[in-house]
Design an enzyme around this catalytic site. Structure first.
Site, mmCIF file in Angstrom:
data_model
loop_
_atom_site.group_PDB
_atom_site.id
_atom_site.type_symbol
_atom_site.label_atom_id
_atom_site.label_comp_id
_atom_site.label_asym_id
_atom_site.label_seq_id
_atom_site.Cartn_x
_atom_site.Cartn_y
_atom_site.Cartn_z
ATOM 1 C CE LYS A 1 -10.030 22.485 -42.998
ATOM 2 N NZ LYS A 1 -8.579 22.103 -44.104
ATOM 3 C CG ASP B 1 -12.024 19.765 -46.522
ATOM 4 O OD1 ASP B 1 -11.630 18.557 -46.171
ATOM 5 O OD2 ASP B 1 -10.261 20.135 -46.640
HETATM 6 O O1 C5P Z 1 -13.291 16.838 -52.759
HETATM 7 P P1 C5P Z 1 -12.216 18.309 -53.101
HETATM 8 O O2 C5P Z 1 -12.418 18.588 -54.134
HETATM 9 O O3 C5P Z 1 -11.184 18.842 -52.173
HETATM 10 O O4 C5P Z 1 -11.055 17.177 -53.471
HETATM 11 C C1 C5P Z 1 -9.602 18.216 -54.114
HETATM 12 C C2 C5P Z 1 -8.778 16.738 -54.570
HETATM 13 O O5 C5P Z 1 -7.730 16.135 -53.435
HETATM 14 C C3 C5P Z 1 -9.751 15.488 -55.364
HETATM 15 O O6 C5P Z 1 -9.305 15.456 -56.170
HETATM 16 C C4 C5P Z 1 -7.845 14.438 -55.285
HETATM 17 O O7 C5P Z 1 -7.160 14.539 -55.658
HETATM 18 C C5 C5P Z 1 -8.098 14.934 -53.376
HETATM 19 N N1 C5P Z 1 -8.942 14.694 -52.178
HETATM 20 C C6 C5P Z 1 -8.077 13.077 -51.985
HETATM 21 N N2 C5P Z 1 -8.803 12.245 -51.083
HETATM 22 C C7 C5P Z 1 -9.582 13.287 -50.170
HETATM 23 C C8 C5P Z 1 -10.306 14.388 -50.610
HETATM 24 C C9 C5P Z 1 -9.528 14.696 -51.514
HETATM 25 O O8 C5P Z 1 -7.476 12.189 -52.422
HETATM 26 N N3 C5P Z 1 -10.014 12.008 -49.225
#
Ligand code: C5P
EC number: 2.7.1.148
Length: 309
Positions: free
Chosen positions: A12, A139
């Protein structure tokens, strides 16, 4: 034994990534438009009779262990199905660059949910798979159905949109040696911009409404998206390869817009059509080689993970 199942898992790009504020759970509240593109991994799955779950991948730099989102997705789906004897042997063909801001890992995890739902005959619908996906990554829910969607909350509140009218071409570039940590990008964003974050749900909802109403998202809107990525403002000044990539893309004739995707470091430019993106790629190849950047010419696609015939 059912027949093996093979699925494609598209990357994406973010046409819009707006950081609204901070949530009680420590994540960021986002307003995004995500778009699937035809740069895709392939996941092949077959049943095992001994209940084992295993993954092989042709990219040696990728861990195939318990931390891989494919393995985590398989274990979660098996646990929730209640059939502890289910097993799968899986093989990933990797085409999406790793650690690029293109949701490659998330799309692979979503692919495992879709493929194993089929292989194991669980009969779950897309919204159930998206709920499991949300437990594994922000995501990942988008990647299940993909296409063009508004993504709110952490990224898991999905509002599907009709496919964009414009037949846009994409030129995507990335330095193969550079990775950006997503937690670092968000914490840096908070450090730099935290004092200007919106503070309450009413303010968040006003921004969501503004994005829903954006003309370019609607049939007959027809214009090229006016790309926005709030993480780019934070990552670009600290990441020379992103700066180089954006400068190089913006200087191309016929480039409509250029931006970073997700938390980077991959960047992309939009063109009126795929032919223009192909020509731009040829034209700029020497310069990209000198900068050490890899490139892909792509098109938008109206779907996420798909079963292969
Ligand atoms: O959910 P994911 O593993 O992709 O997120 C990785 C990191 O990115 C989270 O631990 C957080 O630190 C940050 N994040 C965030 N807000 C979001 C998505 C991700 O702060 N909406």
């Amino acid at each position: 034994m059912t027949a093996p199942v093979c699925v494609t898992a598209p990357a994406k790009i973010n046409l819009h990534l707006e950081v609204l504020g901070l949530r009680a759970d420590g994540f960021h509240e986002l307003a995004m438009v995500m778009q699937s593109i035809d740069l895709q991994d392939q996941l092949h799955c077959e049943n095992t009779s001994d209940g084992s779950i295993s993954l092989r991948c042709d990219a040696s730099e990728l861990s195939c262990g318990e931390d891989n989102l494919i393995v985590r997705a398989a274990r979660l789906l098996r646990e929730r199905s209640g059939f502890s004897e289910l097993g799968a042997r899986m093989h990933l063909k990797k085409h999406i660059p790793i650690g690029a801001g293109l949701a490659g890992g998330s799309s692979d995890g979503a692919a495992a949910l879709v493929a194993l739902n089929e292989l194991w005959g669980l009969g779950l619908d897309a919204s159930q798979l998206e709920r499991f996906a949300a437990e594994l990554g922000s995501d990942m829910p988008f990647c299940v159905a993909g296409g063009t969607q508004l993504c709110f909350g952490r990224g898991e509140r999905l509002e599907p949109l009709p496919p964009l009218e414009a037949q846009l071409g994409i030129l995507l570039v990335k330095d193969p040696d550079v990775r950006v940590s997503t937690p670092w990008a968000y914490s840096e964003c908070r450090r730099q911009r935290g004092s200007t974050y919106l503070q309450d749900e009413a303010a968040f909802e006003a921004r969501r409404e503004a994005l829903r109403a954006a003309q370019w998202l609607h049939p007959l809107g027809g214009e090229a998206p006016p790309l926005r990525n709030d993480l780019q403002t934070v990552v670009e000044p600290l990441t020379p390869s992103v700066r180089d990539a954006l400068q190089c893309l913006a200087s191309l004739p016929n480039c409509l817009q250029a931006a970073m995707s997700g938390s980077g470091p991959s960047c992309f430019a939009l063109f009126h059509n795929r032919g223009e993106a192909d020509r731009a790629k040829d034209q700029v190849q020497t310069q990209l080689d000198q900068l050490g950047l890899r490139s892909w010419s792509c098109s938008l696609i109206p779907h996420g993970v798909k079963l292969m015939a």
